[in-house]
Every structure is written in C-alpha cells, then in structure tokens.
Design a protein around this motif. Structure first.
Motif, PDB file in Angstrom:
ATOM      1  N   LYS A  70      79.163 107.683  18.315  1.00 37.39           N
ATOM      2  CA  LYS A  70      80.541 107.690  18.829  1.00 37.39           C
ATOM      3  C   LYS A  70      81.136 106.286  18.929  1.00 37.39           C
ATOM      4  CE  LYS A  70      80.001 111.970  21.499  1.00 37.39           C
ATOM      5  NZ  LYS A  70      78.600 112.236  21.126  1.00 37.39           N
ATOM      6  N   THR A  71      80.368 105.348  19.490  1.00 36.70           N
ATOM      7  CA  THR A  71      80.884 103.996  19.699  1.00 36.70           C
ATOM      8  C   THR A  71      80.581 103.048  18.550  1.00 36.70           C
ATOM      9  OG1 THR A  71      78.871 103.220  20.817  1.00 36.70           O
ATOM     10  CG2 THR A  71      80.537 104.332  22.177  1.00 36.70           C
ATOM     11  N   LEU A  72      79.629 103.422  17.684  1.00 36.46           N
ATOM     12  CA  LEU A  72      79.158 102.578  16.586  1.00 36.46           C
ATOM     13  C   LEU A  72      78.600 101.248  17.100  1.00 36.46           C
ATOM     14  CD1 LEU A  72      81.905 103.208  13.858  1.00 36.46           C
ATOM     15  CD2 LEU A  72      79.832 104.497  14.369  1.00 36.46           C
ATOM     16  N   GLU A  73      78.048 101.265  18.309  1.00 30.76           N
ATOM     17  CA  GLU A  73      77.388 100.104  18.891  1.00 30.76           C
ATOM     18  C   GLU A  73      75.866 100.282  18.801  1.00 30.76           C
ATOM     19  OE1 GLU A  73      78.705  97.385  20.032  1.00 30.76           O
ATOM     20  OE2 GLU A  73      80.825  97.940  19.995  1.00 30.76           O
ATOM     21  N   PRO A  74      75.125  99.187  18.617  1.00 26.23           N
ATOM     22  CA  PRO A  74      73.660  99.303  18.593  1.00 26.23           C
ATOM     23  C   PRO A  74      73.113  99.897  19.877  1.00 26.23           C
ATOM     24  CG  PRO A  74      74.334  97.169  17.741  1.00 26.23           C
ATOM     25  CD  PRO A  74      75.564  97.808  18.314  1.00 26.23           C
ATOM     26  N   VAL A  75      71.999 100.621  19.766  1.00 21.49           N
ATOM     27  CA  VAL A  75      71.375 101.260  20.922  1.00 21.49           C
ATOM     28  C   VAL A  75      69.916 100.820  21.011  1.00 21.49           C
ATOM     29  CG1 VAL A  75      72.890 103.274  20.839  1.00 21.49           C
ATOM     30  CG2 VAL A  75      70.724 103.311  19.595  1.00 21.49           C
ATOM     31  N   SER A  76      69.347 101.008  22.190  1.00 24.00           N
ATOM     32  CA  SER A  76      67.931 100.670  22.409  1.00 24.00           C
ATOM     33  C   SER A  76      67.067 101.918  22.502  1.00 24.00           C
ATOM     34  CB  SER A  76      67.792  99.858  23.704  1.00 24.00           C
ATOM     35  OG  SER A  76      68.284 100.608  24.813  1.00 24.00           O
ATOM     36  N   ASP A  77      67.636 103.066  22.148  1.00 24.97           N
ATOM     37  CA  ASP A  77      66.968 104.349  22.342  1.00 24.97           C
ATOM     38  C   ASP A  77      65.729 104.506  21.465  1.00 24.97           C
ATOM     39  OD1 ASP A  77      69.040 104.895  24.043  1.00 24.97           O
ATOM     40  OD2 ASP A  77      70.136 106.146  22.628  1.00 24.97           O
TER      41      ASP A  77
END
Length: 409
Positions: free
Chosen positions: A157-164
């Motif tokens: 949705k945000t197109l931001e990197p994640v740490s998941d």
C-alpha cells in the motif's frame, strides 16, 4: 449433542489403533501414503487422527526423502496477473483498464507461486497475510522439518520498505517471525549453516543504500547484529559459499544503477568481512538475476546464465580462486532471468536448474502454452554439456519472479 461428540471422540481414539489403510499392512499403507502429492497433505490430515499424527511428524517427510518420493517445489515471489471478479478471470490489461476508468492506478500485487517440478503443476499459495512486494524468499532444507522464509520488501500500500519476516513450517504452517531491526528491500540474502539466514545491504525508506547486516536464527526466532560492510550495497546478490556469506556487487546511494565489480564476504568463524575485487564485470546488470550458486559434483560453482551479447561484455576472470561457469541462455530468452538449482538428477553429474524469464520469448508459438519463459536445464557437470527443456507456463504464472528458491519435500 454432548453424547454424540463423546461417541465420535471414542471412535476416533479407537481408530488410532487401526491400520493406516484398512485391509493393508502398515508398511504397505505407508508406501501408499508417502506417494500422495504434497499439495494434498493438508486434506489428508482431516481423514483421521492417525493420518493427522503421521503427516504432522517429521519422520513422514524423512521417509519420503529416503524412498525417493519427495517432490521438487520451486517457490517464487511473483506479480499476480489475474484477479477474480464476479466469477470472471480478468487479465492484467483488463484490470488496468478497469482501474483507469475509476481514475485509480491498479494496485501492485505480488503472490507466492509454487511450481511442482516433479508433477509439472503450478499453483498459487494464499497465506493469511499480504505478501510484501519484492520480498526475499529462502528455504531451509532438513530431513523432516523444512521451512520457507519471506523477508523484507515493500509494503503493497505505501511502497515503503518493511522489516517483516514470515516463516512457513512445512508441517505446522505459517507464523510471523521476529522482525529485522532495519526495514530494508533489494538486499542480499542467503542461508548459511542450515539454520541461519544472513541479510546485508539493500535500501531503507529514504532509498539510501545500506551497509548494515544481520543474521536470523530461524529455530530460535532471534536476530543478531553483524559488523557493517565496508561499502553501501543496494540491489546486491547474496549467496552461500564454503559456509560463508557472500555479498556481490550492488551500488551506493550516489551511484544508483551502476553495479560495482567487487564484493564482500562474511566469515562466521571470525565474525569479520573481507573484500574481494573483480567479481562481477557487468556495470548495468545485477548479479541477483542471471546467476546462482550451486554445487557441481564435489565443488561449489557460481553459474552465470548469459546471452551472446552479455558474454561479449565479460572482460576479466575472478580474482578469487573459485569456479565460475557460463551457461548459454536459450536463444528465445532475452534479458534478465531468475534461476534456482533443483539439485542433482538421476546421477551425481546430472545437475538441474529451474529458470524463469520475464520476456514473452519467440517460443510463443507453442500450441498448448498461453505464455513462455520457463525452462529446466539439465547439465552434465563432468563435461559442461547442457540441454534445455521448455516448461509449460499458464498465463497466470508468467510474470517475472523477483525471488526464487527450492525445496525437496
């Protein structure tokens, strides 16, 4: 109602003492059950408690490996090409047109695709979470408790990197893993030592290239911090070689898109990085695509899958004394490919590699194929001879995979 439940429970408990398959000795029953394709194992658990206990035990999968009935599964992080709307299948162009009519761009969606190389079937796994775009997938192979791990990427949705981090235990199912300390995407990633996943580089939410590195103990569900690399490395390749973690090429924040020729190696025994020069000759091509590390016979290899034009660009050999083998791509394949090793075939020199291309190749004329671009390479490691086999790929599974890995289950 309570009496019926109690009666049913008693029947199930009594059934535990019965044969695996009525009328057959248990050894014959086991021979039958281990031959059932993996995609039906979850359904088999619902048949009776005895089957449920059997298929939930690592020894069942160990028996499949020992008896040569295990299946080669290729997992891919792949853009989804179809969606279901009012019971109709809508292809990507129709989907884009539909969203354009409502003045909203089509959502970028990635899914987990499984190609069963043993039975030549395709399926899409739908977990109970949204798969991050461009996440990395790696596998940890064991005799009876193999795992698939998804790490990082972009929030859809945000197109931001994640740490998941998400872990698929082949026996127990999905679980949310401990998150990385840094949200990152386009990083190097590899399994070293059988139970640990190493990550390094990539970029954070401001698109700055990273030097940082971490190690994930999958069994303990714990992350450890590693020393930083010497260089920033966005869109770098990670691989395991000689029980060490290699991070090849990538680029810095100020040199985006110009891939470095060097790389760095982390040795868990010394907990330190070493830098190596002249590892990658292609400034405009990421080593993440078109290459894979594998074991050919008794030694490690780094396979480069190149077309004629790319081979002409190769200007130097490795400074490090390790073997790099170039494999000629099929003439119909142009550009980048995603590859993963399937292991050895019928004998110790018969190596198999799965390859997926994102381009609609000239083989589109195939009568029974909606799309092209997937192949399995058979390679004789004793003499380098190769043979390509085209893999039938339905349209819904024809998108270029960002990350690919393999499990023998």
């Amino acid at each position: 109602m309570e009496a019926e439940k109690k009666h049913q429970q008693q029947q199930e408990e009594q059934g535990e003492n019965k044969c695996l398959i009525p009328g057959l000795p248990d050894d014959i029953g086991m021979e039958c059950l281990i031959r059932v394709p993996h995609e039906f194992h979850s359904n088999m658990k619902s048949v009776c408690l005895k089957w449920q206990y059997l298929i939930s035990d690592p020894s069942f999968y160990h028996q499949r490996l020992r008896s040569n009935t295990a299946e080669h599964l290729v997992y891919q992080i792949q853009p989804t090409h179809v969606m279901i709307d009012d019971d109709d299948v809508i292809n990507s162009s129709q989907k884009k047109q539909k969203h354009t009519q409502h003045n909203t761009p089509p959502p970028l969606q990635y899914g987990l695709t499984i190609y069963n190389a043993t039975y030549q079937t395709w399926q899409r796994m739908i977990p109970n979470f949204e798969i991050p775009i461009f996440c990395q997938c790696v596998t940890l192979q064991s005799c009876g408790n193999s795992k698939l791990v998804l790490l990082g990427g972009w929030d859809p949705k945000t197109l931001e990197p994640v740490s998941d981090v998400y872990v698929l235990d082949i026996i127990k199912g999905w679980r949310k893993g401990a998150s990385m300390s840094v949200a990152r995407s386009f990083f190097a990633c590899a399994v070293v030592g059988g139970t640990k996943v190493y990550v390094a580089g990539g970029h954070e939410n401001q698109k700055n290239a990273l030097k940082s590195a971490q190690v994930y103990d999958v069994d303990k569900d714990e992350w450890g911090v590693l020393p930083e690399m010497e260089e920033e490395r966005d869109e770098c390749m990670g691989m395991c070689w000689d029980d060490r973690f290699w991070v090849v090429s990538g680029y810095g924040t100020e040199t985006q898109g110009r891939f470095r020729s060097d790389g760095e190696c982390f040795d868990p025994a010394t907990a330190s990085w070493s830098k190596f020069h002249n590892l990658w000759p292609f400034q405009s091509l990421s080593p993440k695509y078109n290459t894979t590390s594998t074991r050919g016979g008794k030694q490690c290899e780094w396979l480069w899958f190149l077309g004629n034009e790319q081979q002409q660009q190769q200007q130097f050999e490795h400074e490090e004394e390790r073997r790099c083998s170039i494999v000629q791509l099929p003439n119909s394949v142009i550009g980048s490919v995603s590859v993963t090793t399937l292991g050895l075939g019928d004998h110790q020199c018969n190596q198999k590699v799965f390859l997926m291309s994102g381009n609609g190749s000239s083989l589109k004329k195939c009568n029974d194929c909606e799309s092209e671009g997937a192949f399995i390479l058979e390679r004789d490691t004793s003499n380098g001879n190769t043979k390509w086999h085209h893999v039938h790929t339905p349209l819904a599974f024809s998108g270029f995979p960002y990350s690919t890995c393999h499990l023998l289950i």
